[in-house]
Scaffold this motif. Structure first.
Motif, PDB file in Angstrom:
ATOM      1  N   VAL A  62       0.952  -1.558   0.033  1.00 12.23           N
ATOM      2  CA  VAL A  62      -0.446  -0.064   0.047  1.00 12.23           C
ATOM      3  C   VAL A  62       0.743   1.107  -0.058  1.00 12.23           C
ATOM      4  O   VAL A  62       0.583   2.088  -0.543  1.00 12.23           O
ATOM      5  N   ILE A  63       2.028   0.865   1.148  1.00  8.09           N
ATOM      6  CA  ILE A  63       2.875   2.498   0.798  1.00  8.09           C
ATOM      7  C   ILE A  63       3.797   2.747  -0.668  1.00  8.09           C
ATOM      8  O   ILE A  63       3.625   3.837  -0.762  1.00  8.09           O
ATOM      9  N   ASP A  64       3.993   1.672  -1.623  1.00 10.18           N
ATOM     10  CA  ASP A  64       4.478   1.724  -2.126  1.00 10.18           C
ATOM     11  C   ASP A  64       3.625   2.071  -3.445  1.00 10.18           C
ATOM     12  O   ASP A  64       4.190   3.257  -4.327  1.00 10.18           O
ATOM     13  N   ALA A  65       2.406   1.821  -3.493  1.00 11.49           N
ATOM     14  CA  ALA A  65       1.535   2.642  -4.382  1.00 11.49           C
ATOM     15  C   ALA A  65       1.605   4.299  -3.821  1.00 11.49           C
ATOM     16  O   ALA A  65       0.693   4.551  -4.983  1.00 11.49           O
ATOM     17  N   ILE A  66       1.454   4.560  -2.926  1.00 11.78           N
ATOM     18  CA  ILE A  66       1.107   5.670  -2.438  1.00 11.78           C
ATOM     19  C   ILE A  66       2.578   6.391  -2.480  1.00 11.78           C
ATOM     20  O   ILE A  66       1.930   7.815  -4.070  1.00 11.78           O
ATOM     21  N   VAL A  67       3.510   6.086  -2.732  1.00 11.30           N
ATOM     22  CA  VAL A  67       4.461   6.869  -2.716  1.00 11.30           C
ATOM     23  C   VAL A  67       4.952   7.184  -4.357  1.00 11.30           C
ATOM     24  O   VAL A  67       5.295   7.833  -4.756  1.00 11.30           O
ATOM     25  N   ALA A  68       3.764   5.520  -5.753  1.00 12.58           N
ATOM     26  CA  ALA A  68       4.451   5.744  -6.972  1.00 12.58           C
ATOM     27  C   ALA A  68       3.382   7.053  -7.339  1.00 12.58           C
ATOM     28  O   ALA A  68       3.273   8.074  -7.845  1.00 12.58           O
ATOM     29  N   ILE A  69       2.361   6.524  -6.968  1.00 15.83           N
ATOM     30  CA  ILE A  69       1.167   8.275  -6.967  1.00 15.83           C
ATOM     31  C   ILE A  69       1.843   9.354  -6.858  1.00 15.83           C
ATOM     32  O   ILE A  69       1.113  10.047  -7.891  1.00 15.83           O
ATOM     33  N   VAL A  70       2.483   9.210  -5.426  1.00 14.46           N
ATOM     34  CA  VAL A  70       3.028  11.530  -5.379  1.00 14.46           C
ATOM     35  C   VAL A  70       4.280  11.244  -6.676  1.00 14.46           C
ATOM     36  O   VAL A  70       4.099  12.153  -7.119  1.00 14.46           O
ATOM     37  N   ASP A  71       4.711  10.727  -6.999  1.00 19.53           N
ATOM     38  CA  ASP A  71       6.004  10.643  -7.469  1.00 19.53           C
ATOM     39  C   ASP A  71       5.291  11.136  -9.320  1.00 19.53           C
ATOM     40  O   ASP A  71       5.893  11.359 -10.163  1.00 19.53           O
ATOM     41  N   ALA A  72       3.555   9.733  -9.643  1.00 15.19           N
ATOM     42  CA  ALA A  72       3.744  10.337 -10.712  1.00 15.19           C
ATOM     43  C   ALA A  72       3.506  11.794 -10.537  1.00 15.19           C
ATOM     44  O   ALA A  72       2.719  12.599 -11.721  1.00 15.19           O
ATOM     45  N   ALA A  73       2.310  12.512  -9.456  1.00 15.28           N
ATOM     46  CA  ALA A  73       1.738  13.742  -9.575  1.00 15.28           C
ATOM     47  C   ALA A  73       2.578  14.541  -9.713  1.00 15.28           C
ATOM     48  O   ALA A  73       2.765  16.367  -9.466  1.00 15.28           O
ATOM     49  N   GLY A  74       4.044  14.870  -9.782  1.00 17.98           N
ATOM     50  CA  GLY A  74       5.451  15.182  -9.726  1.00 17.98           C
ATOM     51  C   GLY A  74       5.424  16.271  -8.582  1.00 17.98           C
ATOM     52  O   GLY A  74       6.035  17.518  -8.690  1.00 17.98           O
TER      53      GLY A  74
END
Length: 220
Positions: free
Chosen positions: A208-220
């Motif tokens: 879950v943490i990995d998924a949300i960190v990836a969303i944050v990274d994608a948001a720039g």
């Protein structure tokens, strides 16, 4: 001056918000704010003062006089009410059974939302968890997550947190709280506009943490 990065994580009780939010904050070197603990701390303080929690006017008046302080270190978050460390007592059955009454009082929400916004503004970047972060507290947050899980999974997690209690009874209690939180007049629990839904039912905490960190990274 750029605004601090705000990651808003909303969702119902037992969906894994606290562990997930702390993990995301630690991974991204951000501060962390548990707004649910603030409502619990307010509830604890009102109970200590003998306030009738079914009297919304009395709750509103008493809440004005209570001082809350939230520590934002994800490795060791703290919560104090009137100078007292209440991290443990706010998890009592009495507080758990009463917090939705307090959270439904509009003046309480105004007071705590002001505190939450001040904490956000004073941070270098922060992960904020609760039930109305993306919709009310920080509607302009660049990353909004709505974390969910099926009722049985949520109940099992909450029962485990409470020392292995009755999962069926816990599921019923969570359902009652969801009903109160989602139907209150002020800032009801709901998926914020623009939020990404993350279903943690069949995911490990790290996933879950990995998924949300990836969303944050994608948001720039």
């Amino acid at each position: 001056m750029t605004s601090p990065l705000v990651v808003a994580i909303d969702g119902p009780s037992g969906s894994g918000k606290s562990s997930t939010s702390r993990g995301v904050a630690a991974r991204l070197d951000l501060a962390y704010l548990d707004t649910g603990a603030m409502y619990r701390a307010m509830t604890w303080a009102l109970l200590q003062h003998g306030v009738d929690l079914t009297d919304s006017d009395a709750v509103a008046v008493a809440a004005e006089k209570i001082s809350l302080e939230s520590g934002t270190d994800p490795a060791a978050p703290t919560i104090h009410a009137d100078g007292v460390d209440v991290a443990e007592p706010i998890r009592s059955d009495e507080v758990t059974g009463s917090v939705s009454l307090v959270a439904a009082v509009p003046r309480v929400r105004e007071i705590l939302v002001d505190l939450q916004r001040a904490t956000i503004a004073g941070s270098h970047g922060i992960v904020v968890e609760g039930r109305d972060i993306g919709s009310t507290v920080a509607p302009d947050a660049p990353v909004k997550i709505y974390l969910v899980a099926d009722p049985a999974a949520r109940a099992a997690r909450r029962a485990a947190e409470n020392g292995g209690g009755d999962a069926a009874a816990t599921e019923q209690a969570l359902a009652r709280r969801d009903e109160i939180d989602s139907t209150r007049a002020t800032s009801p629990l709901a998926k914020p506009e623009g939020a990404v839904v993350v279903d943690s039912t069949h995911m490990t905490l790290d996933e879950v943490i990995d998924a949300i960190v990836a969303i944050v990274d994608a948001a720039g």
